[in-house]
Write a protein that holds these residues in place. Structure first.
Motif, short mmCIF file in Angstrom:
data_model
loop_
_atom_site.label_atom_id
_atom_site.label_comp_id
_atom_site.label_asym_id
_atom_site.label_seq_id
_atom_site.Cartn_x
_atom_site.Cartn_y
_atom_site.Cartn_z
N ILE A 70 0.77 -1.12 -0.01
CA ILE A 70 -0.16 0.03 0.18
C ILE A 70 0.95 1.12 -0.19
CG2 ILE A 70 -1.68 1.35 1.46
CD1 ILE A 70 -2.56 -1.37 2.53
N TYR A 71 0.94 1.90 -1.05
CA TYR A 71 1.61 3.21 -1.21
C TYR A 71 0.70 4.35 -0.83
CZ TYR A 71 5.19 0.44 -3.88
OH TYR A 71 5.87 -0.42 -4.28
N VAL A 72 1.36 5.16 -0.08
CA VAL A 72 0.72 6.68 0.46
C VAL A 72 1.78 7.69 0.80
CG1 VAL A 72 0.37 5.59 2.70
CG2 VAL A 72 -1.14 7.34 1.63
N SER A 73 1.73 8.71 0.55
CA SER A 73 2.45 9.54 1.42
C SER A 73 2.67 9.75 2.78
CB SER A 73 2.12 11.05 0.85
OG SER A 73 1.24 11.62 1.66
N ASP A 74 3.78 10.05 2.88
CA ASP A 74 4.39 9.95 4.55
C ASP A 74 3.31 10.99 5.47
OD1 ASP A 74 6.65 8.41 4.70
OD2 ASP A 74 7.76 10.05 4.28
N ILE A 75 3.16 12.09 4.83
CA ILE A 75 2.26 13.08 5.28
C ILE A 75 0.87 12.44 5.70
CG2 ILE A 75 1.14 15.28 5.50
CD1 ILE A 75 3.81 16.27 3.86
N GLU A 76 0.33 11.78 4.76
CA GLU A 76 -1.06 11.23 4.87
C GLU A 76 -0.84 10.17 5.80
OE1 GLU A 76 -4.95 11.41 3.49
OE2 GLU A 76 -3.39 12.90 3.28
N TRP A 77 0.06 9.33 5.65
CA TRP A 77 -0.01 8.16 6.55
C TRP A 77 0.20 8.68 8.16
CZ3 TRP A 77 -1.73 3.62 7.36
CH2 TRP A 77 -1.12 2.72 8.35
N ASN A 78 0.89 9.75 8.23
CA ASN A 78 1.02 10.32 9.89
C ASN A 78 -0.42 10.71 10.18
OD1 ASN A 78 3.86 9.54 10.14
ND2 ASN A 78 4.52 11.38 8.91
N GLU A 79 -0.84 11.55 9.34
CA GLU A 79 -2.20 12.23 9.83
C GLU A 79 -3.38 10.98 10.05
OE1 GLU A 79 -5.05 15.94 8.81
OE2 GLU A 79 -3.36 15.67 7.53
N MET A 80 -3.26 10.14 9.21
CA MET A 80 -4.30 9.04 9.37
C MET A 80 -4.35 8.49 10.83
SD MET A 80 -6.47 6.84 7.79
CE MET A 80 -7.21 5.43 7.31
N GLN A 81 -3.09 8.11 11.19
CA GLN A 81 -2.64 7.58 12.38
C GLN A 81 -2.98 8.51 13.94
OE1 GLN A 81 0.69 4.54 12.36
NE2 GLN A 81 1.19 6.02 10.73
N ASN A 82 -2.55 9.85 13.27
CA ASN A 82 -2.81 10.90 14.53
C ASN A 82 -3.44 12.04 13.77
OD1 ASN A 82 -0.44 9.97 16.42
ND2 ASN A 82 0.58 10.04 14.40
N PRO A 83 -5.05 11.91 13.65
CA PRO A 83 -5.83 13.01 13.07
C PRO A 83 -6.05 14.12 13.83
CG PRO A 83 -7.07 11.11 13.66
CD PRO A 83 -5.73 10.66 13.96
N ASN A 84 -6.28 15.22 13.48
CA ASN A 84 -6.42 16.42 14.12
C ASN A 84 -8.06 16.64 14.50
OD1 ASN A 84 -7.77 17.96 11.67
ND2 ASN A 84 -5.42 18.13 11.06
N ILE A 85 -8.56 17.80 15.08
CA ILE A 85 -9.85 17.94 15.21
C ILE A 85 -10.72 17.91 14.06
CG2 ILE A 85 -9.55 20.51 15.33
CD1 ILE A 85 -11.49 20.52 17.68
N ARG A 86 -10.14 18.33 12.87
CA ARG A 86 -10.93 18.39 11.73
C ARG A 86 -10.79 17.02 10.92
NH1 ARG A 86 -12.62 21.96 7.31
NH2 ARG A 86 -12.22 20.82 5.30
N SER A 87 -9.75 16.45 10.95
CA SER A 87 -9.49 15.14 9.96
C SER A 87 -10.08 13.76 10.89
CB SER A 87 -8.08 15.04 9.58
OG SER A 87 -7.32 14.85 10.77
N ILE A 88 -10.15 13.85 12.00
CA ILE A 88 -10.62 12.91 12.92
C ILE A 88 -12.05 12.40 12.61
CG2 ILE A 88 -12.02 14.19 14.49
CD1 ILE A 88 -10.56 12.02 16.44
N ASN A 89 -12.90 12.95 11.80
CA ASN A 89 -14.03 12.74 11.14
C ASN A 89 -13.90 11.74 9.90
OD1 ASN A 89 -15.68 13.96 13.17
ND2 ASN A 89 -15.37 15.66 12.08
N THR A 90 -12.71 11.79 9.28
CA THR A 90 -12.56 10.98 8.08
C THR A 90 -11.42 9.95 8.14
OG1 THR A 90 -12.57 11.17 5.88
CG2 THR A 90 -10.96 12.57 6.95
N TYR A 91 -10.40 9.96 8.90
CA TYR A 91 -9.12 9.23 9.18
C TYR A 91 -9.68 8.33 10.35
CZ TYR A 91 -6.58 12.31 6.35
OH TYR A 91 -6.19 13.03 5.22
N TRP A 92 -10.08 7.00 9.91
CA TRP A 92 -10.39 6.11 11.01
C TRP A 92 -9.87 4.80 11.15
CZ3 TRP A 92 -15.78 5.70 7.79
CH2 TRP A 92 -16.43 6.88 8.08
N GLU A 93 -9.60 4.33 12.44
CA GLU A 93 -8.70 3.50 12.80
C GLU A 93 -8.91 2.14 12.18
OE1 GLU A 93 -8.21 1.27 16.88
OE2 GLU A 93 -7.10 3.15 17.12
N MET A 94 -10.12 1.81 11.89
CA MET A 94 -10.73 0.64 11.32
C MET A 94 -9.99 0.41 9.84
SD MET A 94 -14.58 1.01 10.77
CE MET A 94 -15.22 2.40 9.65
N ASN A 95 -9.60 1.66 9.31
CA ASN A 95 -9.09 1.52 8.03
C ASN A 95 -7.96 1.43 7.75
OD1 ASN A 95 -11.74 1.96 6.90
ND2 ASN A 95 -11.83 4.15 6.76
#
Length: 284
Positions: free
Chosen positions: A137-162
């Motif tokens: 699974i290829y994805v950018s560093d920045i995206e992968w890091n935010e996926m694991q540590n979402p902010n107050i806005r992105s927490i609504n779309t970056y889900w641990e189950m994914n």
């Protein structure tokens, strides 16, 4: 299923599901009087958006561009709020092509918002497991890091189950990744901080997958950015850059979300010179 041959690359659009979102949100500050001339809307001011992964077959390998909206993972409330009328049926699409999820070699994840990443995992009892067990699974560093540590806005779309079930399959990159001969994955930011696009060049043949900085054919105007974009000015600049680049090559632009066109080809002035229409059908 629609297909398109571009040089060595064969593209096939799979059935990843469909949802209906507010048209105003999808076109940001653009007045409805303008965007409604480019893309149909319903009586709720919603527009139809596919979430269809693209199977890219290149040099004997099977790549998948994003993963669909998934199946059996969204709650009734989420299905309603996101306007989901159809969930993914990737298994069926691949079966029609004589393939299974085990045959996917690489997932090319432009970003990891739920409508692109829910198809990476599936329910397995009380937990989740990978849908594509053999794929990198290829994805950018920045995206992968935010996926694991979402902010107050992105927490609504970056889900641990994914992300958690597939973390051992992930290979992240920084600015640019040479995926294969002629195929590059390029970090742009804009829609999300870690958003990426794909560029494929084979001689005179080119396609550019702009993902969510140009999600449909109606977003071709470089100034038309989504209200969902975290960094809309970056989206505008990146769109301008890659439109100028592609126009000079008479490139194909491919779409994940477009309910009407799978791809369009443009000339040096950005005028459409070829297209692949999506076969329309009624939702049950």
């Amino acid at each position: 299923m629609e297909t398109l041959q571009i040089g060595r690359a064969k593209l096939t659009w799979l059935n990843g599901g469909v949802n209906f979102l507010d048209g105003g949100a999808m076109f940001g500050v653009v007045p409805k009087a303008l965007w409604s001339k480019k893309y149909p809307y319903n009586d709720k001011n919603q527009i139809e958006l596919r979430t269809d992964p693209i199977l890219l077959q290149l040099d004997g390998k099977n790549y998948l561009i994003d993963s669909g909206i998934g199946k059996g993972k969204l709650t009734d409330k989420q299905l309603r709020n996101f306007g989901v009328l159809e969930e993914s049926s990737i298994d069926n699409s691949l079966q029609e092509l004589g393939l299974t999820v085990n045959d996917i070699d690489v997932m090319l994840m432009t970003h990891l918002h739920f409508d692109h990443a829910c198809g990476l995992t599936k329910k397995a009892g009380d937990s989740y497991e990978p849908v594509f067990p053999n794929a990198k699974i290829y994805v950018s560093d920045i995206e992968w890091n935010e996926m694991q540590n979402p902010n107050i806005r992105s927490i609504n779309t970056y889900w641990e189950m994914n992300w958690k079930p597939v973390q051992n399959q992930v290979e992240s990159f920084q600015e640019e990744l040479q995926v294969a001969e002629g195929l590059r994955m390029i970090h742009t930011g804009g829609h999300s901080d870690g958003h990426s696009i794909l560029v494929f060049e084979d001689g005179d043949e080119t396609f550019i997958h702009m993902a969510d900085i140009m999600p449909t054919h109606a977003h071709q105007n470089k100034l038309w950015a989504l209200a969902y974009d975290d960094y809309p000015v970056t989206s505008v600049h990146q769109k301008e850059k890659w439109m100028d680049y592609g126009y000079g090559k008479k490139a194909w632009y491919t779409f994940y979300h477009d309910a009407y066109y799978r791809a369009i080809r443009v000339d040096e002035s950005g005028n459409r010179i070829d297209e692949v229409e999506r076969e329309r059908y009624e939702y049950k």
